[in-house]
Design an enzyme around this catalytic site. Structure first.
Site, PDB file in Angstrom:
ATOM      1  N   GLU A   4       0.858  -1.200   0.000  1.00  0.00           N
ATOM      2  CA  GLU A   4       0.000   0.000   0.000  1.00  0.00           C
ATOM      3  C   GLU A   4       0.894   1.249   0.000  1.00  0.00           C
ATOM      4  OE1 GLU A   4      -1.656   0.722   3.934  1.00  0.00           O
ATOM      5  OE2 GLU A   4      -3.415   1.737   3.097  1.00  0.00           O
ATOM      6  N   ASN A  38      -7.013   6.262  -1.756  1.00  0.00           N
ATOM      7  CA  ASN A  38      -5.900   5.358  -1.467  1.00  0.00           C
ATOM      8  C   ASN A  38      -6.102   4.169  -2.425  1.00  0.00           C
ATOM      9  OD1 ASN A  38      -4.096   3.529  -0.395  1.00  0.00           O
ATOM     10  ND2 ASN A  38      -4.639   3.934   1.742  1.00  0.00           N
ATOM     11  N   CYS A  61      -4.854  -3.056   2.717  1.00  0.00           N
ATOM     12  CA  CYS A  61      -4.588  -2.980   4.155  1.00  0.00           C
ATOM     13  C   CYS A  61      -5.799  -3.279   5.028  1.00  0.00           C
ATOM     14  CB  CYS A  61      -3.951  -1.647   4.507  1.00  0.00           C
ATOM     15  SG  CYS A  61      -3.195  -1.705   6.164  1.00  0.00           S
TER      16      CYS A  61
HETATM   17  N1  CDV Z   1      -3.056   1.307   6.607  1.00  0.00           N
HETATM   18  C1  CDV Z   1      -4.004   0.680   7.326  1.00  0.00           C
HETATM   19  O1  CDV Z   1      -5.122   0.482   6.872  1.00  0.00           O
HETATM   20  N2  CDV Z   1      -3.655   0.299   8.592  1.00  0.00           N
HETATM   21  C2  CDV Z   1      -4.568  -0.323   9.494  1.00  0.00           C
HETATM   22  C3  CDV Z   1      -4.234   0.000  10.919  1.00  0.00           C
HETATM   23  C4  CDV Z   1      -4.461   1.438  11.218  1.00  0.00           C
HETATM   24  C5  CDV Z   1      -5.055  -0.828  11.899  1.00  0.00           C
HETATM   25  C6  CDV Z   1      -4.580  -1.840   9.333  1.00  0.00           C
HETATM   26  O2  CDV Z   1      -5.679  -2.403   9.305  1.00  0.00           O
HETATM   27  O3  CDV Z   1      -3.532  -2.455   9.303  1.00  0.00           O
END
Ligand code: CDV
Length: 309
Positions: free
Chosen positions: A47, A107, A169
Site C-alpha cells: 500500500e 488510497n 490494508c
Molecule cells: N493502513 C491501514 O489500513 N492500517 C490499518 C491499521 C491502522 C489498523 C490496518 O488495518 O492495518
C-alpha cells in the site's frame, strides 16, 4: 490441470519522509529484478508504495498533503517500473495515493498485466483512522482526513490466466471484502499494507498480537473463499514510527505457504496453482449450493450493531 501464477510478494522496508519517488522506484526495480531471477510472473508491492506512510502526519492545510499524491498513473517517476515489468514479461500491482483530475483523493492500487497495461484499479473502501488531529492517540492515523472511501466496489478482473482481485490494508480485516470478490469467483487477491506495530489506542497490543490478527484475517479470507491471498507489507521504522512486517502468501486452504522474515526490502516467491481454488469452491464453499441469502439482510441493510430489545 494446473494454472500456475508465480507470484512475488515484494516487501518494502521503511521509506523516510525525505525519500523521493525516484529513490523508492530504484528499490522497487531491484526487487523486480530479484523476482524475475526467481521466476516470478506477477509482482505485488505494498500500500502507498511510493512514499512514506504519510497519513501519520497532520497537515492543518489539507492541500499541503497533495504533495504525497500522484496526479497521473503512470507518470515519469514510475514509468521505469512499467518499462521493466513489460521487459520482464511480468504483471505488477502497487498502491499509491491517487489525485483525480476532478480533485478527488483515494488510497488506490493498480493491476498491470504483462504487456504493461493497467487492467484494474481499486480504491480502498475501509479507511481506518480519523479526520482531525487526535491528541489522545500515540500516533495519528489520518486516512479519513486525506482520502475519501473508494467508489469502485471490489471488482475482479480476468487477466494473467485467472480471476484476480485487489484490496488494501484495513480491507483485509473485513470478511465482506473477500466475500464480494468470492462471489465473482476470485482466484487470487493481492493486497498491500502499512500496519503500525502498536495499536494507537491500546499500547499493550504489541506486534505479536498485531501479526496474529493479520494472519488470522488473511488466512480466514483465503479459506472461506477458496482463493490465494498475497499480502505485502511496508515495514520497519519510518522517521521513528514503526510498521510491522508479515509479508505472506496464503493458499486456498488458508495455509501460509511463504512468509518473509524481517523488515527490510525483500521478496518471497511462490508458484500458485489457480486450479487449487477449485476444490473448495466446488465443495464446502460452493456458494450456489449452500449460501442462505434470506438470512443475510443485516449485512447490507445496516452499518452498526442493532441489539435486541
Ligand atoms: N493502513 C491501514 O489500513 N492500517 C490499518 C491499521 C491502522 C489498523 C490496518 O488495518 O492495518
Amino acid at each position: 490441470m494446473s494454472r500456475i501464477v508465480t507470484v512475488a510478494a515484494a516487501q518494502l522496508g521503511p521509506i523516510q519522509k525525505a525519500e523521493t519517488r525516484e529513490q523508492v522506484v530504484a528499490r522497487m526495480l531491484a526487487l523486480m529484478d530479484e523476482a524475475k531471477a526467481k521466476g516470478a510472473d506477477l509482482i505485488v508491492y505494498p500500500e502507498l508504495a511510493l512514499t512514506t506512510f504519510f497519513p501519520r502526519w497532520y497537515h492543518e492545510d489539507r492541500a499541503e498533503a497533495d504533495a504525497w499524491f500522484e496526479a497521473a498513473m503512470p507518470n515519469p517517476a514510475v514509468q521505469p517500473l512499467f518499462d521493466r515489468a513489460r521487459a520482464h514479461g511480468m504483471g505488477m500491482s502497487f498502491g499509491y495515493a491517487e489525485l483525480t483530475p476532478e480533485g478527488r483523493h483515494f488510497n488506490s492500487s493498480i493491476l498491470v498485466d504483462k504487456s504493461g497495461t493497467i487492467v484494474g484499479k481499486y480504491r480502498k473502501i475501509h479507511l481506518p483512522g480519523h479526520v482531525e488531529y487526535d491528541p489522545t492517540r500515540a500516533h495519528q492515523h489520518l486516512e479519513k482526513r486525506y482520502f475519501e472511501p473508494g467508489d469502485l466496489g471490489f471488482p475482479v478482473w480476468r487477466t494473467m490466466g485467472g480471476l484476480m482481485g485487489m484490496c488494501i490494508c484495513n480491507d483485509r480485516r473485513w470478511p465482506e471484502t473477500y466475500r464480494v470478490m468470492g462471489l465473482q469467483g476470485v482466484e487470487m487477491i493481492v493486497l498491500g499494507f502499512n500496519t503500525p506495530s502498536v495499536n494507537g489506542h491500546k499500547a499493550k497490543e504489541g506486534m505479536a498480537q498485531r501479526l496474529f490478527h493479520h494472519r488470522l484475517s488473511v488466512q480466514a479470507g483465503a479459506y472461506q473463499n477458496s482463493c490465494w491471498v498475497v499480502a505485502v507489507a511496508k515495514a520497519g521504522s519510518e522517521d521513528g514510527h514503526h510498521l510491522m512486517g508479515g509479508t505472506l502468501i496464503v493458499n486456498p486452504d488458508g495455509e501460509i505457504v511463504a512468509e518473509l522474515e524481517g523488515e527490510a526490502d525483500g521478496v518471497i516467491v511462490h508458484a500458485c496453482d489457480l486450479d487449487d481454488t477449485r476444490f473448495g469452491k466446488q465443495t464446502i464453499f460452493d456458494f450456489k449450493m449452500h449460501r442462505r441469502i434470506e438470512h443475510y439482510g443485516p449485512i447490507t441493510g445496516q452499518v452498526g450493531v442493532v441489539e435486541p430489545e
